[in-house]
Motif scaffolding. Structure first.
Motif, PDB file in Angstrom:
ATOM      1  N   UNK A  45     -29.761   7.143 -10.768  1.00 49.73           N
ATOM      2  CA  UNK A  45     -31.125   6.805 -11.408  1.00 49.73           C
ATOM      3  C   UNK A  45     -31.577   7.816 -11.858  1.00 49.73           C
ATOM      4  N   UNK A  46     -32.644   8.463 -11.056  1.00 49.99           N
ATOM      5  CA  UNK A  46     -32.763  10.130 -10.628  1.00 49.99           C
ATOM      6  C   UNK A  46     -32.897  11.283 -12.258  1.00 49.99           C
ATOM      7  N   UNK A  47     -30.943  10.913 -12.237  1.00 45.98           N
ATOM      8  CA  UNK A  47     -30.677  12.404 -12.461  1.00 45.98           C
ATOM      9  C   UNK A  47     -30.175  12.013 -13.954  1.00 45.98           C
ATOM     10  N   UNK A  48     -29.230  10.745 -14.234  1.00 52.14           N
ATOM     11  CA  UNK A  48     -28.459  10.503 -15.757  1.00 52.14           C
ATOM     12  C   UNK A  48     -29.584   9.403 -15.994  1.00 52.14           C
ATOM     13  N   UNK A  49     -30.391   8.356 -15.144  1.00 54.93           N
ATOM     14  CA  UNK A  49     -31.311   7.556 -15.937  1.00 54.93           C
ATOM     15  C   UNK A  49     -30.670   5.751 -16.192  1.00 54.93           C
ATOM     16  N   UNK A  50     -29.340   5.996 -15.299  1.00 50.98           N
ATOM     17  CA  UNK A  50     -28.775   4.939 -15.407  1.00 50.98           C
ATOM     18  C   UNK A  50     -28.994   3.877 -14.660  1.00 50.98           C
ATOM     19  N   UNK A  56     -25.489  -0.624  -8.610  1.00 45.26           N
ATOM     20  CA  UNK A  56     -24.933  -1.235  -7.282  1.00 45.26           C
ATOM     21  C   UNK A  56     -24.340  -0.651  -6.468  1.00 45.26           C
ATOM     22  N   UNK A  57     -24.951   0.874  -6.765  1.00 44.35           N
ATOM     23  CA  UNK A  57     -24.553   1.782  -5.603  1.00 44.35           C
ATOM     24  C   UNK A  57     -25.952   1.718  -4.139  1.00 44.35           C
ATOM     25  N   UNK A  58     -26.782   1.192  -4.843  1.00 39.79           N
ATOM     26  CA  UNK A  58     -27.920   0.417  -3.562  1.00 39.79           C
ATOM     27  C   UNK A  58     -27.609  -0.236  -2.904  1.00 39.79           C
ATOM     28  N   UNK A  59     -27.100  -1.165  -3.783  1.00 33.78           N
ATOM     29  CA  UNK A  59     -26.265  -2.284  -3.476  1.00 33.78           C
ATOM     30  C   UNK A  59     -25.574  -2.137  -1.599  1.00 33.78           C
ATOM     31  N   UNK A  60     -24.624  -1.680  -2.160  1.00 35.92           N
ATOM     32  CA  UNK A  60     -23.567  -1.182  -1.579  1.00 35.92           C
ATOM     33  C   UNK A  60     -23.978  -0.210  -0.322  1.00 35.92           C
ATOM     34  N   UNK A  96     -33.897   2.808   0.930  1.00 36.05           N
ATOM     35  CA  UNK A  96     -32.960   2.441  -0.077  1.00 36.05           C
ATOM     36  C   UNK A  96     -33.292   1.579  -0.680  1.00 36.05           C
ATOM     37  N   UNK A  97     -34.455  -0.100   0.228  1.00 34.05           N
ATOM     38  CA  UNK A  97     -34.748  -1.411  -0.872  1.00 34.05           C
ATOM     39  C   UNK A  97     -35.880  -0.827  -1.960  1.00 34.05           C
ATOM     40  N   UNK A  98     -36.405   0.610  -1.597  1.00 32.93           N
ATOM     41  CA  UNK A  98     -37.962   0.762  -2.588  1.00 32.93           C
ATOM     42  C   UNK A  98     -36.923   1.501  -3.698  1.00 32.93           C
ATOM     43  N   UNK A  99     -35.594   2.204  -3.199  1.00 30.79           N
ATOM     44  CA  UNK A  99     -35.321   2.758  -4.998  1.00 30.79           C
ATOM     45  C   UNK A  99     -34.309   1.135  -5.508  1.00 30.79           C
ATOM     46  N   UNK A 100     -34.096   0.757  -4.811  1.00 35.28           N
ATOM     47  CA  UNK A 100     -33.213  -0.667  -5.807  1.00 35.28           C
ATOM     48  C   UNK A 100     -34.551  -1.261  -6.103  1.00 35.28           C
ATOM     49  N   UNK A 101     -35.544  -1.253  -5.347  1.00 31.83           N
ATOM     50  CA  UNK A 101     -36.522  -1.937  -6.362  1.00 31.83           C
ATOM     51  C   UNK A 101     -37.294  -0.949  -7.739  1.00 31.83           C
ATOM     52  N   UNK A 102     -37.580  -0.159  -7.786  1.00 24.02           N
ATOM     53  CA  UNK A 102     -37.701   0.861  -8.494  1.00 24.02           C
ATOM     54  C   UNK A 102     -36.666   0.594  -9.818  1.00 24.02           C
ATOM     55  N   UNK A 103     -35.138   0.666  -9.207  1.00 29.72           N
ATOM     56  CA  UNK A 103     -34.417   0.131 -11.027  1.00 29.72           C
ATOM     57  C   UNK A 103     -34.436  -0.890 -11.364  1.00 29.72           C
ATOM     58  N   UNK A 104     -34.912  -2.034 -10.886  1.00 34.22           N
ATOM     59  CA  UNK A 104     -35.283  -3.597 -11.125  1.00 34.22           C
ATOM     60  C   UNK A 104     -36.471  -3.766 -11.726  1.00 34.22           C
TER      61      UNK A 104
END
Length: 156
Positions: A45-50, A56-60, A96-104
Motif C-alpha cells: 500500500x504505502x510503497x508500491x501503491x497496490x 488481501x494482506x491486511x485481511x489475512x 490493521x483495520x484502519x489500514x484496511x479501511x484506508x485501502x478501501x
C-alpha cells in the motif's frame, strides 16, 4: 516467523528490506504470522501503491491470532513497540483495520471502508489516530453523511 522476532525486525529494517522475511513467514501458514501479512500489506500500500493487493494482506493479517487476539497472547508484551510512548497501548488489530479501511477508501469502496473504520474503532476502544479519524470523516463526506463527518472531526 516468530511474531516477537518479526516485530523486532520490523523495528530495524525498512519495508523493502523486510519483504523477503515476510514472504518466507507467510508461506509457513502459521496462526501467528499476522505481523508478516501486515508488513506486506503496508509495503504494497504505502510503497508500491497496490491497494488491491494490500487489502488481501491486511485481511489475512486480521485472521491471525497475533493481530486479532491481542490481550490473550502470552507474548503480547513483546509485541509493543518500546519507542511508542503512548499511555494507552495501540492495538495491532485496530491499526490493521484502519489500514484496511484506508485501502478501501483509496479504491473508492466507501461502504467497505466505512465498515472497516467501524471495526477499527471497536478494536481500538474508540482511540483512533487523528489521521484515521480524518480519513473516516472524508469517506463520510463523500457519502454525504455531513453530521457524522463533523463528529469525527470534533474528536480530533
Amino acid at each position: 516467523s516468530h511474531p516477537v522476532a518479526g516485530r523486532g525486525l520490523k523495528r530495524i529494517l525498512s519495508l523493502d528490506e523486510l519483504q523477503p522475511f515476510c514472504e518466507r513467514a507467510t508461506k509457513q501458514n502459521s496462526p501467528v504470522n499476522g505481523w508478516a501479512w501486515r508488513c506486506l500489506g503496508q509495503k504494497r500500500s504505502w510503497v508500491d501503491g497496490e491497494d488491491s493487493s494490500a487489502v488481501i494482506c491486511f485481511q489475512q493479517a486480521l485472521r491471525c491470532r497475533d493481530i486479532q487476539g491481542q490481550g490473550s497472547d502470552s507474548h503480547e508484551m513483546f509485541y509493543l513497540d518500546p519507542r511508542n510512548t503512548s499511555i494507552v497501548p495501540v492495538r495491532a488489530s485496530g491499526e490493521t483495520w484502519g489500514e484496511l479501511a484506508n485501502c478501501y477508501r483509496r479504491l473508492g469502496k466507501y461502504s467497505a471502508a466505512t465498515r472497516a473504520y467501524e471495526e477499527a474503532s471497536i478494536a481500538s476502544d474508540g482511540c483512533l489516530s487523528p489521521s484515521t479519524c480524518c480519513a473516516w470523516a472524508q469517506v463520510q463526506l463523500d457519502l454525504g453523511l455531513y453530521d457524522e463527518a463533523a463528529e469525527k472531526c470534533d474528536v480530533i
